[in-house]
Design a protein around this motif. Structure first.
Motif, PDB file in Angstrom:
ATOM      1  N   ALA A 138       0.827  -1.206   0.000  1.00 48.51           N
ATOM      2  CA  ALA A 138       0.000   0.000   0.000  1.00 48.51           C
ATOM      3  C   ALA A 138       0.859   1.253   0.000  1.00 48.51           C
ATOM      4  O   ALA A 138       0.502   2.261  -0.634  1.00 48.51           O
ATOM      5  CB  ALA A 138      -0.944  -0.010   1.200  1.00 48.51           C
ATOM      6  N   THR A 139       1.996   1.231   0.683  1.00 49.47           N
ATOM      7  CA  THR A 139       2.889   2.388   0.708  1.00 49.47           C
ATOM      8  C   THR A 139       3.323   2.768  -0.698  1.00 49.47           C
ATOM      9  O   THR A 139       3.360   3.946  -1.065  1.00 49.47           O
ATOM     10  CB  THR A 139       4.119   2.091   1.577  1.00 49.47           C
ATOM     11  OG1 THR A 139       3.697   1.753   2.895  1.00 49.47           O
ATOM     12  CG2 THR A 139       5.054   3.278   1.635  1.00 49.47           C
ATOM     13  N   ASP A 144       0.107   3.948  -2.791  1.00 48.92           N
ATOM     14  CA  ASP A 144      -0.451   5.227  -2.353  1.00 48.92           C
ATOM     15  C   ASP A 144       0.073   6.380  -3.204  1.00 48.92           C
ATOM     16  O   ASP A 144      -0.557   7.437  -3.285  1.00 48.92           O
ATOM     17  CB  ASP A 144      -0.097   5.494  -0.887  1.00 48.92           C
ATOM     18  CG  ASP A 144      -1.008   4.740   0.080  1.00 48.92           C
ATOM     19  OD1 ASP A 144      -2.087   4.270  -0.339  1.00 48.92           O
ATOM     20  OD2 ASP A 144      -0.626   4.617   1.259  1.00 48.92           O
ATOM     21  N   GLU A 161      -8.759  -5.817  -0.514  1.00 48.48           N
ATOM     22  CA  GLU A 161      -9.676  -4.812   0.036  1.00 48.48           C
ATOM     23  C   GLU A 161      -9.136  -3.409  -0.210  1.00 48.48           C
ATOM     24  O   GLU A 161      -9.898  -2.484  -0.520  1.00 48.48           O
ATOM     25  CB  GLU A 161      -9.874  -5.060   1.536  1.00 48.48           C
ATOM     26  CG  GLU A 161     -10.926  -4.170   2.179  1.00 48.48           C
ATOM     27  CD  GLU A 161     -12.290  -4.358   1.561  1.00 48.48           C
ATOM     28  OE1 GLU A 161     -12.910  -3.330   1.203  1.00 48.48           O
ATOM     29  OE2 GLU A 161     -12.736  -5.525   1.423  1.00 48.48           O
ATOM     30  N   TYR A 162      -7.836  -3.239  -0.067  1.00 47.00           N
ATOM     31  CA  TYR A 162      -7.213  -1.939  -0.310  1.00 47.00           C
ATOM     32  C   TYR A 162      -7.455  -1.483  -1.752  1.00 47.00           C
ATOM     33  O   TYR A 162      -7.836  -0.327  -2.001  1.00 47.00           O
ATOM     34  CB  TYR A 162      -5.716  -2.035  -0.026  1.00 47.00           C
ATOM     35  CG  TYR A 162      -4.891  -0.879  -0.562  1.00 47.00           C
ATOM     36  CD1 TYR A 162      -4.842   0.342   0.111  1.00 47.00           C
ATOM     37  CD2 TYR A 162      -4.161  -1.019  -1.736  1.00 47.00           C
ATOM     38  CE1 TYR A 162      -4.088   1.394  -0.388  1.00 47.00           C
ATOM     39  CE2 TYR A 162      -3.406   0.025  -2.239  1.00 47.00           C
ATOM     40  CZ  TYR A 162      -3.373   1.233  -1.555  1.00 47.00           C
ATOM     41  OH  TYR A 162      -2.618   2.269  -2.059  1.00 47.00           O
ATOM     42  N   LEU A 163      -7.245  -2.391  -2.714  1.00 48.70           N
ATOM     43  CA  LEU A 163      -7.366  -2.010  -4.121  1.00 48.70           C
ATOM     44  C   LEU A 163      -8.815  -1.790  -4.537  1.00 48.70           C
ATOM     45  O   LEU A 163      -9.182  -0.721  -5.036  1.00 48.70           O
ATOM     46  CB  LEU A 163      -6.725  -3.086  -5.008  1.00 48.70           C
ATOM     47  CG  LEU A 163      -5.203  -3.201  -4.917  1.00 48.70           C
ATOM     48  CD1 LEU A 163      -4.719  -4.435  -5.652  1.00 48.70           C
ATOM     49  CD2 LEU A 163      -4.540  -1.945  -5.477  1.00 48.70           C
ATOM     50  N   GLY A 219      -6.084  -8.244   2.700  1.00 44.22           N
ATOM     51  CA  GLY A 219      -5.945  -6.809   2.921  1.00 44.22           C
ATOM     52  C   GLY A 219      -5.591  -6.062   1.648  1.00 44.22           C
ATOM     53  O   GLY A 219      -6.066  -4.940   1.419  1.00 44.22           O
ATOM     54  N   HIS A 220      -4.758  -6.682   0.791  1.00 49.54           N
ATOM     55  CA  HIS A 220      -4.399  -6.037  -0.473  1.00 49.54           C
ATOM     56  C   HIS A 220      -5.617  -5.924  -1.380  1.00 49.54           C
ATOM     57  O   HIS A 220      -5.830  -4.898  -2.047  1.00 49.54           O
ATOM     58  CB  HIS A 220      -3.304  -6.830  -1.172  1.00 49.54           C
ATOM     59  CG  HIS A 220      -1.971  -6.762  -0.488  1.00 49.54           C
ATOM     60  ND1 HIS A 220      -1.747  -6.041   0.655  1.00 49.54           N
ATOM     61  CD2 HIS A 220      -0.769  -7.343  -0.799  1.00 49.54           C
ATOM     62  CE1 HIS A 220      -0.481  -6.171   1.022  1.00 49.54           C
ATOM     63  NE2 HIS A 220       0.130  -6.947   0.149  1.00 49.54           N
ATOM     64  N   GLN A 229     -10.858   0.442  -1.403  1.00 52.00           N
ATOM     65  CA  GLN A 229     -10.429   1.795  -1.057  1.00 52.00           C
ATOM     66  C   GLN A 229      -9.976   2.628  -2.257  1.00 52.00           C
ATOM     67  O   GLN A 229     -10.244   3.826  -2.310  1.00 52.00           O
ATOM     68  CB  GLN A 229      -9.294   1.734  -0.039  1.00 52.00           C
ATOM     69  CG  GLN A 229      -9.638   1.060   1.268  1.00 52.00           C
ATOM     70  CD  GLN A 229      -8.432   0.999   2.198  1.00 52.00           C
ATOM     71  OE1 GLN A 229      -7.588   1.888   2.213  1.00 52.00           O
ATOM     72  NE2 GLN A 229      -8.348  -0.051   2.983  1.00 52.00           N
ATOM     73  N   ARG A 230      -9.288   2.007  -3.201  1.00 54.71           N
ATOM     74  CA  ARG A 230      -8.643   2.780  -4.271  1.00 54.71           C
ATOM     75  C   ARG A 230      -9.419   2.772  -5.588  1.00 54.71           C
ATOM     76  O   ARG A 230      -8.948   3.319  -6.576  1.00 54.71           O
ATOM     77  CB  ARG A 230      -7.226   2.258  -4.500  1.00 54.71           C
ATOM     78  CG  ARG A 230      -6.280   2.375  -3.315  1.00 54.71           C
ATOM     79  CD  ARG A 230      -6.055   3.823  -2.892  1.00 54.71           C
ATOM     80  NE  ARG A 230      -5.686   4.685  -3.983  1.00 54.71           N
ATOM     81  CZ  ARG A 230      -4.453   4.787  -4.483  1.00 54.71           C
ATOM     82  NH1 ARG A 230      -3.460   4.089  -3.942  1.00 54.71           N
ATOM     83  NH2 ARG A 230      -4.198   5.595  -5.486  1.00 54.71           N
ATOM     84  N   HIS A 281       1.456 -11.421  -2.846  1.00 54.59           N
ATOM     85  CA  HIS A 281       0.486 -10.368  -2.555  1.00 54.59           C
ATOM     86  C   HIS A 281      -0.964 -10.846  -2.652  1.00 54.59           C
ATOM     87  O   HIS A 281      -1.876 -10.018  -2.743  1.00 54.59           O
ATOM     88  CB  HIS A 281       0.739  -9.175  -3.472  1.00 54.59           C
ATOM     89  CG  HIS A 281       2.089  -8.571  -3.268  1.00 54.59           C
ATOM     90  ND1 HIS A 281       2.397  -7.830  -2.144  1.00 54.59           N
ATOM     91  CD2 HIS A 281       3.228  -8.652  -4.007  1.00 54.59           C
ATOM     92  CE1 HIS A 281       3.663  -7.443  -2.218  1.00 54.59           C
ATOM     93  NE2 HIS A 281       4.186  -7.931  -3.329  1.00 54.59           N
TER      94      HIS A 281
END
Length: 392
Positions: free
Chosen positions: A180-181, A184, A206-208, A203-204, A211-212, A199
């Motif tokens: 994520a770092t 971002d 869900e992040y992509l 969590g990855h 969130q993104r 990967h």
């Protein structure tokens, strides 16, 4: 008495910006990036500004330089017009100056600036979709007796082959916390991110997707036994192949068969929409085993629905991710000699890797299909690297 600066702040930066503005590129070239790079050193005793050091270093790497010594040699041999164009006045920086400045450079700031510039230069057209491959690479020559080599995680644009960002993976961690770092720093709205099995993390995903506002296509292996078992347990025998590709090259023949099925329910992975199986059969074209095929089955999961990506597109996305080994890692290792580099001190290894990334990006944006041929082209005349960075 402090040394008189041979390239004061305002003239050096002003000359770079004036050269860029003369091209009418509105800040799209690399010169404004170099000119605006922060110089955190105390002014007392400074002879050469960071903008000048970076400009010379980038040009030298474009000409094939692999070390601080080689960068200094290229600068020493550059003609006066090239030196003037890069803002050098007075004595040319020595090898010790390049070594001292580049080793102490803010590597995060350099990667962020270069990545932001590459993103700007390769922004997809309206309605287009950026494909981003995330993968890591160890700088093998940077290791010491007590420490492993530096490991860097990079994001690469599939279509253009340019580096969009890079972060340093500390020795006591791994790539997963830096995923994520890294991303971002990149505009991912509408993009598809491809990644290897490391990967395949909830969590990855869900992040992509959560969130993104991006989609993902992630390979799944036995490091995620539950998810791998679910994918392997799907009724693949009943699913026809949706895409078949055959290749001959690198001394082998290869046949890839892709199957895909919707998994709206039943796969315990966030936002998963389709599961993919790729069967790869290979045989060497020469030698005693030239008639013997080896088979490998690979699974992947994606948030892309059947209406968002066809089987042929999914196959291209997977191949695009696997090609990062050839289009970035192999180029840095073999063409630019990264693994044989003995630079180990402070930020030196990462800064040199960043300069290699930037050189690859510049050459690809300039339309060079072969990085090796491009390096030879730029090495033959000292004015060519400057012309390239002023027009990229």
């Amino acid at each position: 008495m402090p040394a008189a600066p041979s390239s004061p702040i305002d003239p050096a930066i002003g000359q770079l910006l004036a050269a860029a503005r003369a091209l009418g590129r509105n800040g799209a070239g690399i010169l404004p990036l170099l000119a605006a790079f922060p110089d955190t050193r105390a002014r007392r005793g400074v002879r050469h500004r960071v903008a000048v050091i970076l400009g010379l270093a980038v040009c030298a790497v474009l000409a094939g330089a692999r070390s601080f010594v080689a960068i200094a040699e290229w600068a020493a041999d550059a003609d006066q017009a090239t030196l003037d164009g890069l803002g050098v006045t007075g004595a040319v920086p020595s090898e010790s100056t390049f070594r001292r400045v580049l080793q102490s450079l803010d590597a995060d700031a350099l990667d962020d600036a270069a990545g932001a510039w590459a993103q700007q230069r390769t922004a997809p057209a309206r309605g287009g979709r950026r494909l981003v491959a995330v993968d890591g690479k160890t700088l093998r020559g940077s290791g010491t007796a007590g420490e492993p080599g530096r490991h860097l995680l990079a994001a690469l644009d599939h279509a253009r082959g340019v580096v969009l960002g890079q972060v340093d993976v500390q020795a006591k961690t791994n790539e997963i916390p830096l995923f994520a770092t890294l991303l971002d720093r990149i505009d991912l709205a509408g993009a598809v991110v491809t990644a290897d099995a490391m990967h395949a993390q909830r969590g990855h995903a869900e992040y992509l997707a959560g969130q993104r506002r991006a989609d993902y296509l992630i390979t799944v292996k036995r490091n995620q036994p539950g998810l791998h078992a679910q994918l392997a347990g799907l009724p693949w025998r009943q699913i026809p192949a949706a895409d078949i590709q055959r290749d001959r090259g690198h001394g082998r023949a290869e046949r890839r068969s892709l199957k895909v099925t919707a998994v709206a329910a039943g796969i315990a992975f966030p936002h998963a929409a389709q599961a993919i199986q790729v069967a790869r059969r290979r045989r060497p074209l020469n030698g005693k085993n030239s008639r013997k095929w080896s088979t490998e089955t690979v699974y992947a999961v994606t948030s892309l629905t059947v209406t968002q990506a066809s089987p042929a597109q999914l196959a291209d996305f997977l191949r695009g991710h696997w090609s990062i080994e050839d289009s970035l890692h192999w180029v840095r290792d073999v063409t630019l000699g990264e693994d044989s580099s003995q630079i180990r001190t402070r930020n030196g290894p990462r800064v040199m890797a960043s300069l290699r990334n930037l050189a690859i990006t510049i050459l690809r944006l300039a339309g060079h299909a072969s990085i090796a041929a491009a390096l030879r082209h730029h090495a033959r005349r000292p004015d060519r690297p400057l012309r390239t960075i002023m027009n990229c």
